[in-house]
Motif scaffolding. Structure first.
Motif, PDB file in Angstrom:
ATOM      1  N   PHE A 226     -24.621   0.797 -22.742  1.00 49.67           N
ATOM      2  CA  PHE A 226     -25.056   1.339 -21.457  1.00 49.67           C
ATOM      3  C   PHE A 226     -24.284   0.675 -20.313  1.00 49.67           C
ATOM      4  N   VAL A 227     -24.199  -0.651 -20.349  1.00 45.58           N
ATOM      5  CA  VAL A 227     -23.464  -1.382 -19.313  1.00 45.58           C
ATOM      6  C   VAL A 227     -21.984  -0.997 -19.335  1.00 45.58           C
ATOM      7  N   ALA A 228     -21.407  -0.911 -20.531  1.00 46.84           N
ATOM      8  CA  ALA A 228     -19.993  -0.550 -20.658  1.00 46.84           C
ATOM      9  C   ALA A 228     -19.716   0.817 -20.047  1.00 46.84           C
ATOM     10  N   ASP A 229     -20.628   1.746 -20.261  1.00 47.73           N
ATOM     11  CA  ASP A 229     -20.464   3.086 -19.708  1.00 47.73           C
ATOM     12  C   ASP A 229     -20.534   3.057 -18.188  1.00 47.73           C
ATOM     13  N   ARG A 230     -21.469   2.293 -17.639  1.00 46.09           N
ATOM     14  CA  ARG A 230     -21.600   2.192 -16.182  1.00 46.09           C
ATOM     15  C   ARG A 230     -20.356   1.551 -15.566  1.00 46.09           C
ATOM     16  N   GLN A 233     -17.478   3.898 -15.512  1.00 46.51           N
ATOM     17  CA  GLN A 233     -17.622   4.911 -14.476  1.00 46.51           C
ATOM     18  C   GLN A 233     -17.358   4.351 -13.081  1.00 46.51           C
ATOM     19  N   GLY A 234     -17.096   3.058 -13.001  1.00 47.66           N
ATOM     20  CA  GLY A 234     -16.790   2.442 -11.720  1.00 47.66           C
ATOM     21  C   GLY A 234     -17.996   2.034 -10.906  1.00 47.66           C
ATOM     22  N   ASP A 235     -19.177   1.886 -11.539  1.00 46.18           N
ATOM     23  CA  ASP A 235     -20.367   1.482 -10.817  1.00 46.18           C
ATOM     24  C   ASP A 235     -20.197   0.035 -10.339  1.00 46.18           C
ATOM     25  N   PRO A 236     -20.155  -0.185  -9.021  1.00 45.85           N
ATOM     26  CA  PRO A 236     -19.876  -1.536  -8.516  1.00 45.85           C
ATOM     27  C   PRO A 236     -20.976  -2.542  -8.817  1.00 45.85           C
ATOM     28  N   LEU A 237     -22.240  -2.097  -8.846  1.00 46.30           N
ATOM     29  CA  LEU A 237     -23.338  -3.020  -9.105  1.00 46.30           C
ATOM     30  C   LEU A 237     -23.274  -3.572 -10.524  1.00 46.30           C
ATOM     31  N   TYR A 238     -23.010  -2.689 -11.483  1.00 41.95           N
ATOM     32  CA  TYR A 238     -22.927  -3.146 -12.874  1.00 41.95           C
ATOM     33  C   TYR A 238     -21.669  -3.972 -13.100  1.00 41.95           C
ATOM     34  N   GLY A 239     -20.572  -3.598 -12.433  1.00 50.16           N
ATOM     35  CA  GLY A 239     -19.356  -4.384 -12.561  1.00 50.16           C
ATOM     36  C   GLY A 239     -19.533  -5.783 -12.011  1.00 50.16           C
TER      37      GLY A 239
END
Length: 271
Positions: A226-230, A233-239
């Protein structure tokens, strides 16, 4: 005034990462982005209420601009880093009991087979009951030190009860190696003992207790994906969270720790 303007005047509610900055309270209502499963999810939440489960928000309406309104549930919600009051044995046992209540009522409610339930954290084995899948501290409302309600059902999907227990254990035991746990949790939490307390609070059967450590490992792999997918996708919060919490080495360490302590967890659950 537009819904967007109304939201801007509401009280922003913090917690969680999926809808960060988009959840507002307007008196007795909470307004937030509606998931694509909102019609089916709202029907399910209403059915829970009709069956006597009052520990979840009641849907009020969907807005024309793609948001949903639900009843606000008063109480205390812990945010990271998690305070010690939310990690007491009493709190932990009450989380297990609340999840069992949800499941006992949920088994009597037919899950909409046509809804496109999210698969990102769903039980890969599937199931006939709607699991919450995200019973983290930020999604549990407490009163007087005990779990009183569950919120944020956005990741709910059909699955097995033991999957929901495993996902819950990840956050509440927590099922993390000591280095990883130290980032967000109080020191000195005994993982095997706490896993047993959660299982006791829920009322897991002996067979389910024997299966739980392996299911937790599967759930951890799903959370990593799930985290890898986020991040992809370029999600800054998860990155940002991934970087601040130790990168992929942290996930490697967690998975290795779980496998190395599998027998210890099983012994604690069955002892």
């Amino acid at each position: 005034m537009t819904a967007e303007g109304e939201a801007a005047e509401g009280e922003a509610l913090v917690g969680g990462m999926v809808n960060a900055g988009s959840v507002f309270r307007h008196g007795a209502l909470v307004e937030r982005p509606a998931p694509r499963t909102a019609p089916a999810l709202h029907a399910h939440l209403l059915a829970l209420q009709e069956q006597g489960f009052d520990a979840a928000p009641r849907p009020v309406r969907l807005t024309a601009d793609g948001r949903e309104q639900l009843t606000f549930i008063p109480g205390d919600v812990a945010l990271p880093p998690f305070p010690r009051w939310v990690m007491t044995e009493t709190a932990l046992r009450s989380v297990g009991s609340l999840l069992r209540r949800l499941h006992d009522v949920g088994t009597a409610i037919e899950v909409d087979p046509c809804a496109e339930w999210p698969r990102s954290l769903a039980d890969p084995a599937g199931g006939t009951m709607l699991c919450h899948n995200d019973v983290c501290p930020e999604n549990v409302v407490f009163r007087n030190g005990r779990a009183a309600a569950l919120i944020d059902f956005n990741l709910a999907a059909p699955g097995r009860a033991i999957w929901d227990v495993a996902m819950t254990a990840r956050y509440w035991v927590p099922m993390l190696d000591p280095m990883s746990a130290a980032v967000l949790y109080p020191a000195g939490l005994d993982a095997p003992a706490r896993l047993r307390i959660l299982a006791d609070g829920y009322g897991l059967s002996p067979q389910e207790r024997g299966e739980l450590p392996g299911v937790i490992e599967q759930a951890t792999a799903s959370c990593r994906a799930f985290v890898a997918d986020r991040v992809a996708q370029g999600d800054p919060l998860y990155g940002q969270a991934l970087t601040e919490q130790g990168g992929w080495q942290r996930w490697d360490r967690i998975q290795q720790w779980l496998a190395a302590h599998r027998e210890q967890f099983t012994a604690a659950l069955l002892g």
